[in-house]
Design an enzyme around this catalytic site. Sequence first.
Site, PDB file in Angstrom:
ATOM      1  N   TYR A  52      -8.879  10.758  15.138  1.00  8.82           N
ATOM      2  CA  TYR A  52      -9.479  10.225  16.367  1.00  8.82           C
ATOM      3  C   TYR A  52     -10.295  11.313  17.056  1.00  8.82           C
ATOM      4  CZ  TYR A  52      -6.011   6.425  16.005  1.00  8.82           C
ATOM      5  OH  TYR A  52      -5.226   5.370  15.582  1.00  8.82           O
ATOM      6  N   HIS A 120      -1.478   7.578   7.405  1.00  9.00           N
ATOM      7  CA  HIS A 120      -2.401   6.687   8.102  1.00  9.00           C
ATOM      8  C   HIS A 120      -2.969   5.589   7.204  1.00  9.00           C
ATOM      9  CE1 HIS A 120      -5.558   6.796  11.617  1.00  9.00           C
ATOM     10  NE2 HIS A 120      -5.083   5.600  11.406  1.00  9.00           N
ATOM     11  N   SER A 199      -3.618  -2.629  18.246  1.00  9.29           N
ATOM     12  CA  SER A 199      -4.555  -3.680  18.664  1.00  9.29           C
ATOM     13  C   SER A 199      -3.845  -4.990  18.991  1.00  9.29           C
ATOM     14  CB  SER A 199      -5.623  -3.910  17.589  1.00  9.29           C
ATOM     15  OG  SER A 199      -6.408  -2.759  17.399  1.00  9.29           O
ATOM     16  N   PRO A 200      -2.761  -4.950  19.786  1.00 11.71           N
ATOM     17  CA  PRO A 200      -2.060  -6.191  20.126  1.00 11.71           C
ATOM     18  C   PRO A 200      -2.879  -7.110  21.023  1.00 11.71           C
ATOM     19  CG  PRO A 200      -1.245  -4.402  21.488  1.00 11.71           C
ATOM     20  CD  PRO A 200      -2.171  -3.780  20.470  1.00 11.71           C
ATOM     21  N   LEU A 201      -3.948  -6.566  21.621  1.00  8.80           N
ATOM     22  CA  LEU A 201      -4.848  -7.376  22.447  1.00  8.80           C
ATOM     23  C   LEU A 201      -6.141  -7.710  21.694  1.00  8.80           C
ATOM     24  CD1 LEU A 201      -4.412  -5.539  25.867  1.00  8.80           C
ATOM     25  CD2 LEU A 201      -3.007  -7.345  24.842  1.00  8.80           C
ATOM     26  N   GLY A 202      -6.093  -7.587  20.366  1.00  7.72           N
ATOM     27  CA  GLY A 202      -7.245  -7.949  19.560  1.00  7.72           C
ATOM     28  C   GLY A 202      -8.469  -7.112  19.861  1.00  7.72           C
ATOM     29  N   ARG A 203      -8.251  -5.797  20.062  1.00  6.73           N
ATOM     30  CA  ARG A 203      -9.335  -4.871  20.427  1.00  6.73           C
ATOM     31  C   ARG A 203     -10.066  -5.354  21.681  1.00  6.73           C
ATOM     32  NH1 ARG A 203      -9.564  -1.341  16.134  1.00  6.73           N
ATOM     33  NH2 ARG A 203      -8.765  -2.179  14.174  1.00  6.73           N
ATOM     34  N   GLY A 204      -9.291  -5.919  22.603  1.00  7.94           N
ATOM     35  CA  GLY A 204      -9.841  -6.379  23.869  1.00  7.94           C
ATOM     36  C   GLY A 204     -10.269  -7.826  23.875  1.00  7.94           C
ATOM     37  N   PHE A 205     -10.432  -8.429  22.698  1.00  5.16           N
ATOM     38  CA  PHE A 205     -10.915  -9.812  22.614  1.00  5.16           C
ATOM     39  C   PHE A 205      -9.966 -10.786  23.307  1.00  5.16           C
ATOM     40  CE2 PHE A 205     -11.003 -13.933  20.537  1.00  5.16           C
ATOM     41  CZ  PHE A 205     -12.352 -14.254  20.540  1.00  5.16           C
TER      42      PHE A 205
END
Length: 335
Positions: A52, A120, A199-205
């Site tokens: 990262y 990873h 990404s539990p929020l779908g990368r913000g989607f």
Amino acid sequence: MTSFRGLDVGEQGFGGMALAEVYGPADTEASLATLHHAVDAGIRLIDTADVYGGGSNEELVGRLLKDRRDEVVLATKFGILRTPDADGFRARGDAAYPRQAVQASLRRLGVDRIDLYYYHRVDPRVPIEETVGALAELVREGVIGHIGLSEVTASELERANAVHPITAVQSEWSIWSRDVEAQVIPTAARLGVGFVAYSPLGRGFLASPVTELPEGDLRRNFPRFQEERLAANAPIGETVRRVAEAEGVTPAQLALAWLAERGRALGVGVVPIPSTRRAERIDENLAAAGIRLSAEALAALEPLGALVTGDRARFVADISQGRERAEAADAAGNA
């Protein structure tokens, strides 16, 4: 408090990737303030990776740890080359590499031990037993506390766990990314391996409408975020927002509460690691703890995963879903 093989990780962690300029420019001091707020708010698990920001994200986390090491369960990752070698950008998992990578991470983080160290991405040229065997040596030496694997298939997890107990698997899991439920999660539940959902929020989607992406936004590389597919997926986000309103929660809280419900249903300990640059979003996300969704909400959300257009990764062979597809194709061809 959620515990994975004796490692107390809390109910929710913090994913550091968004602080590494993958979604556009980031302010270092503001990012550090966000990390401090996360710990102040009660988050224990801080997740980063050597790749990262080309290592800068580990250095940022290291600034947090300088004064708060005892308050943090530190997780980082190795295996994706930070710069290309003769074979280009790739995963590397030969036995010599974990020791080399962990020493570099320890220096950037300013610590002498990493609590949870993830492989990873799987190097297809190296048996996973070889990589995990090298990691087991680092556990015995006290350099790392626990071994994690990211984006492994069920069979890879089984083989790795036979070499040394695996503490956690990290993969994408959310309302619109559910492929891990078919094989990986049942195997993790059977083996007593915890699951860390990135990404539990779908990368913000899933948290707010995403209609267009600025230049430099990493999501431009993901198939389901490309223009035509993003438009086709818009009704999924609309359903999430409609159900959230009916439940009296925010869409982000709905997505996190759904994940907790699925973990309970499938018998696996799950800790999400949503990533954000904003302190108020941390508070919003943490407020999802204890929310129980109605049967009507769960029924409305259930079909959404099957409606998604586009894969969840640009290079599908690099994630568990792609290799599981290949395994299934091979099995069908040999039938």
